[in-house]
Design a protein around this motif. Structure first.
Motif, PDB file in Angstrom:
ATOM      1  N   GLN A  24      -8.193   7.038  18.003  1.00 24.89           N
ATOM      2  CA  GLN A  24      -7.468   8.309  17.809  1.00 24.89           C
ATOM      3  C   GLN A  24      -7.817   8.982  16.486  1.00 24.89           C
ATOM      4  N   LEU A  25      -8.459   8.234  15.555  1.00 17.68           N
ATOM      5  CA  LEU A  25      -8.902   8.840  14.292  1.00 17.68           C
ATOM      6  C   LEU A  25     -10.404   9.142  14.334  1.00 17.68           C
ATOM      7  N   GLY A  26     -11.000   9.019  15.501  1.00 19.36           N
ATOM      8  CA  GLY A  26     -12.428   9.334  15.653  1.00 19.36           C
ATOM      9  C   GLY A  26     -13.297   8.391  14.837  1.00 19.36           C
ATOM     10  N   GLN A  27     -12.894   7.128  14.734  1.00 19.58           N
ATOM     11  CA  GLN A  27     -13.616   6.207  13.841  1.00 19.58           C
ATOM     12  C   GLN A  27     -14.834   5.563  14.511  1.00 19.58           C
ATOM     13  N   ASN A  28     -15.991   6.091  14.209  1.00 19.17           N
ATOM     14  CA  ASN A  28     -17.279   5.492  14.574  1.00 19.17           C
ATOM     15  C   ASN A  28     -18.047   5.420  13.265  1.00 19.17           C
ATOM     16  N   PHE A  29     -18.195   4.214  12.749  1.00 18.30           N
ATOM     17  CA  PHE A  29     -18.712   4.059  11.392  1.00 18.30           C
ATOM     18  C   PHE A  29     -20.227   3.917  11.343  1.00 18.30           C
ATOM     19  N   LEU A  30     -20.809   4.425  10.252  1.00 16.74           N
ATOM     20  CA  LEU A  30     -22.233   4.218   9.958  1.00 16.74           C
ATOM     21  C   LEU A  30     -22.318   3.028   9.007  1.00 16.74           C
ATOM     22  N   LEU A  31     -23.069   2.007   9.390  1.00 15.90           N
ATOM     23  CA  LEU A  31     -23.108   0.791   8.563  1.00 15.90           C
ATOM     24  C   LEU A  31     -24.446   0.606   7.842  1.00 15.90           C
ATOM     25  N   VAL A  54     -15.258  14.585   3.969  1.00 14.07           N
ATOM     26  CA  VAL A  54     -14.076  14.397   4.820  1.00 14.07           C
ATOM     27  C   VAL A  54     -14.267  13.119   5.633  1.00 14.07           C
ATOM     28  N   GLY A  55     -13.274  12.246   5.595  1.00  9.34           N
ATOM     29  CA  GLY A  55     -13.299  11.031   6.414  1.00  9.34           C
ATOM     30  C   GLY A  55     -14.309  10.005   5.943  1.00  9.34           C
ATOM     31  N   PRO A  56     -14.162   9.492   4.706  1.00 10.35           N
ATOM     32  CA  PRO A  56     -15.126   8.489   4.215  1.00 10.35           C
ATOM     33  C   PRO A  56     -15.044   7.146   4.932  1.00 10.35           C
ATOM     34  N   GLY A  57     -13.892   6.843   5.540  1.00  2.00           N
ATOM     35  CA  GLY A  57     -13.760   5.554   6.241  1.00  2.00           C
ATOM     36  C   GLY A  57     -14.028   4.402   5.292  1.00  2.00           C
ATOM     37  N   PRO A  58     -14.845   3.422   5.696  1.00  2.00           N
ATOM     38  CA  PRO A  58     -15.150   2.302   4.802  1.00  2.00           C
ATOM     39  C   PRO A  58     -16.130   2.671   3.688  1.00  2.00           C
ATOM     40  N   ILE A  76     -11.693  12.808   1.234  1.00  2.00           N
ATOM     41  CA  ILE A  76     -10.358  12.973   1.834  1.00  2.00           C
ATOM     42  C   ILE A  76     -10.269  12.102   3.080  1.00  2.00           C
ATOM     43  N   GLU A  77      -9.427  11.092   3.034  1.00  2.00           N
ATOM     44  CA  GLU A  77      -9.328  10.145   4.156  1.00  2.00           C
ATOM     45  C   GLU A  77      -7.865  10.031   4.612  1.00  2.00           C
ATOM     46  N   LYS A  78      -7.677  10.177   5.908  1.00  2.00           N
ATOM     47  CA  LYS A  78      -6.320  10.133   6.472  1.00  2.00           C
ATOM     48  C   LYS A  78      -5.804   8.696   6.616  1.00  2.00           C
ATOM     49  N   ASP A  79      -6.716   7.764   6.843  1.00  2.00           N
ATOM     50  CA  ASP A  79      -6.328   6.391   7.163  1.00  2.00           C
ATOM     51  C   ASP A  79      -6.180   5.554   5.884  1.00  2.00           C
ATOM     52  N   ALA A 102      -5.095  11.899   2.690  1.00  2.00           N
ATOM     53  CA  ALA A 102      -4.449  13.069   3.295  1.00  2.00           C
ATOM     54  C   ALA A 102      -5.187  13.475   4.555  1.00  2.00           C
ATOM     55  N   ASP A 103      -4.543  14.367   5.302  1.00  2.00           N
ATOM     56  CA  ASP A 103      -5.172  14.993   6.465  1.00  2.00           C
ATOM     57  C   ASP A 103      -5.968  16.190   5.951  1.00  2.00           C
ATOM     58  N   ALA A 104      -7.263  16.199   6.207  1.00  2.00           N
ATOM     59  CA  ALA A 104      -8.128  17.267   5.684  1.00  2.00           C
ATOM     60  C   ALA A 104      -7.717  18.643   6.217  1.00  2.00           C
ATOM     61  N   LEU A 105      -6.986  18.673   7.308  1.00  2.00           N
ATOM     62  CA  LEU A 105      -6.569  19.966   7.864  1.00  2.00           C
ATOM     63  C   LEU A 105      -5.392  20.563   7.091  1.00  2.00           C
ATOM     64  N   ALA A 121     -20.239  15.432   5.545  1.00  2.00           N
ATOM     65  CA  ALA A 121     -19.295  14.576   6.261  1.00  2.00           C
ATOM     66  C   ALA A 121     -19.822  14.103   7.599  1.00  2.00           C
ATOM     67  N   ASN A 122     -19.473  12.869   7.916  1.00  2.00           N
ATOM     68  CA  ASN A 122     -19.581  12.373   9.280  1.00  2.00           C
ATOM     69  C   ASN A 122     -18.195  12.610   9.845  1.00  2.00           C
ATOM     70  N   LEU A 123     -18.037  13.786  10.449  1.00  2.00           N
ATOM     71  CA  LEU A 123     -16.703  14.268  10.771  1.00  2.00           C
ATOM     72  C   LEU A 123     -16.072  13.517  11.929  1.00  2.00           C
ATOM     73  N   PRO A 124     -14.749  13.328  11.829  1.00  2.00           N
ATOM     74  CA  PRO A 124     -14.049  12.845  13.015  1.00  2.00           C
ATOM     75  C   PRO A 124     -14.204  13.905  14.109  1.00  2.00           C
ATOM     76  N   TYR A 125     -14.628  13.485  15.305  1.00  2.00           N
ATOM     77  CA  TYR A 125     -14.943  14.463  16.351  1.00  2.00           C
ATOM     78  C   TYR A 125     -13.756  15.346  16.712  1.00  2.00           C
TER      79      TYR A 125
HETATM   80  N1  SAM Z   1     -17.732   8.523   6.907  1.00  2.00           N
HETATM   81  C1  SAM Z   1     -17.575   7.267   7.611  1.00  2.00           C
HETATM   82  C2  SAM Z   1     -18.918   6.825   8.162  1.00  2.00           C
HETATM   83  O1  SAM Z   1     -19.804   7.672   8.190  1.00  2.00           O
HETATM   84  O2  SAM Z   1     -19.035   5.669   8.529  1.00  2.00           O
HETATM   85  C3  SAM Z   1     -16.525   7.344   8.729  1.00  2.00           C
HETATM   86  C4  SAM Z   1     -16.777   8.423   9.761  1.00  2.00           C
HETATM   87  S1  SAM Z   1     -15.658   8.397  11.122  1.00  2.00           S
HETATM   88  C5  SAM Z   1     -16.615   9.263  12.323  1.00  2.00           C
HETATM   89  C6  SAM Z   1     -14.435   9.637  10.748  1.00  2.00           C
HETATM   90  C7  SAM Z   1     -13.460   9.330   9.598  1.00  2.00           C
HETATM   91  O3  SAM Z   1     -12.553  10.427   9.430  1.00  2.00           O
HETATM   92  C8  SAM Z   1     -12.575   8.117   9.814  1.00  2.00           C
HETATM   93  O4  SAM Z   1     -12.577   7.319   8.664  1.00  2.00           O
HETATM   94  C9  SAM Z   1     -11.165   8.691  10.045  1.00  2.00           C
HETATM   95  O5  SAM Z   1     -10.130   7.846   9.630  1.00  2.00           O
HETATM   96  C10 SAM Z   1     -11.215   9.965   9.233  1.00  2.00           C
HETATM   97  N2  SAM Z   1     -10.313  11.034   9.693  1.00  2.00           N
HETATM   98  C11 SAM Z   1      -9.938  11.317  10.967  1.00  2.00           C
HETATM   99  N3  SAM Z   1      -9.163  12.407  10.995  1.00  2.00           N
HETATM  100  C12 SAM Z   1      -9.043  12.840   9.712  1.00  2.00           C
HETATM  101  C13 SAM Z   1      -8.378  13.929   9.084  1.00  2.00           C
HETATM  102  N4  SAM Z   1      -7.681  14.805   9.795  1.00  2.00           N
HETATM  103  N5  SAM Z   1      -8.486  14.070   7.750  1.00  2.00           N
HETATM  104  C14 SAM Z   1      -9.198  13.176   7.003  1.00  2.00           C
HETATM  105  N6  SAM Z   1      -9.856  12.125   7.541  1.00  2.00           N
HETATM  106  C15 SAM Z   1      -9.786  11.961   8.870  1.00  2.00           C
END
Ligand code: SAM
Length: 279
Positions: A24-31, A54-58, A76-79, A102-105, A121-125
């Motif tokens: 639900q957070l669009g988490q597909n990580f680049l490793l 936006v969405g740095p994840g790990p 800016i990371e929501k999780d 925070a929520d980037a929106l 950003a690797n944006l959450p879809y």
């Molecule tokens: N940047 C990382 C990478 O490339 O591996 C993670 C990319 S993953 C596709 C999207 C990231 O965006 C997740 O970490 C997720 O928790 C975060 N995310 C989802 N919705 C968000 C929002 N509204 N605001 C900020 N971050 C958000």
């Protein structure tokens, strides 16, 4: 195993911090840190720029941006689960990484940065297109950012760079191409991500133009393109009927045949029509 920045490999980071991906957070990580450094390089010379991520994840892309010399990164990371992993990166790059949970929106981080600003950003879809549209339609132009380097589903990336006459051509293409130079700079297969999504992805680089390519009022152009592409394959004289009185005359004055369809009209034509409608 050692890495270029001395931090643990991302697989280990994910395991240590128990970052099980949430759909639900669009988490597909680049490793792969070589890949994230390559994406960072697509953003241009980062050494004199502040970067919003936006969405740095790990932190895979974050580490790429810092290793490639970004002056500062504001991430800016929501999780909140990702924060301890990101704090380790901050420690390895003192004073160069700030993380906002925070929520980037819902936040405007611009007052924390100094220009030039690049967004990478690797944006959450689920929020990617909405953020892109916001960045492309600020109240004043030029915007606060210099370039956007963003990962999208490949199909969305193709809509951003689409040309007239193609199936992907529509509002997103017009919005992006009116005031930026937009290019797909990389495509990635599902296996580049963990977990692998079902679709291919692509990185789009959008460089702002200081002046729009053709003059037009942004609000009128938005109204026109919304109406025109809302009814694809219809003749413009019928899809635009409600937009302005005498729409046939205005289409002709803009050099467009009233029987033409939206998908065949280039950006220049839509801008000319926006000027006629604004008269
Ligand atoms: N940047 C990382 C990478 O490339 O591996 C993670 C990319 S993953 C596709 C999207 C990231 O965006 C997740 O970490 C997720 O928790 C975060 N995310 C989802 N919705 C968000 C929002 N509204 N605001 C900020 N971050 C958000």
């Amino acid at each position: 195993m050692s890495t270029i920045d001395g931090l643990p490999p991302l697989r280990e980071v994910i395991k240590t911090h128990d970052l099980v991906a949430k759909k639900q957070l669009g988490q597909n990580f680049l490793l792969d840190l070589n890949l994230t450094a390559k994406i960072a390089r697509m953003a241009g010379d980062l050494s004199g720029s502040d970067v919003i991520e936006v969405g740095p994840g790990p932190g895979g892309l974050t580490r790429g941006l810092l290793a490639e010399g970004a002056r500062r990164v504001l991430a800016i990371e929501k999780d909140a689960r990702c924060l301890p992993a990101l704090a380790e990166i901050s420690d390895a790059y003192p004073g160069r990484l700030e993380v906002i949970n925070a929520d980037a929106l819902t936040i405007d981080p611009t007052d924390r940065l100094t220009g030039p600003i690049r967004i990478v950003a690797n944006l959450p879809y689920n929020v990617g297109t909405e953020l892109l549209v916001r960045w492309l339609t600020p109240a004043v132009w030029p915007p606060f950012w210099d370039s956007l380097t963003l990962m999208f589903q490949k199909e969305v990336a193709e809509r951003i760079v689409a040309k007239p006459g193609s199936k992907a051509y529509g509002r997103l293409a017009l919005l992006a191409q009116w005031r930026t130079e937009a290019r797909i700079v990389m495509t990635l297969p599902p296996e580049a991500f963990t977990p692998a999504p079902k679709i291919h992805s692509a990185v789009v680089h959008l460089k702002k133009l200081n002046e729009p390519r053709y003059p037009a009022d942004g609000a009128v152009l938005a109204r026109l393109t919304a109406a025109a592409f809302n009814q694809r394959r219809k003749m413009l004289r019928s899809s635009l009927k409600g937009v302005a009185p005498d729409i046939e005359d205005r289409l002709i004055a803009a050099g467009i045949a009233p029987t033409d369809r939206a998908e065949d009209i280039p950006l220049e034509g839509f801008c000319a029509l926006a000027r006629e409608v604004a008269k």
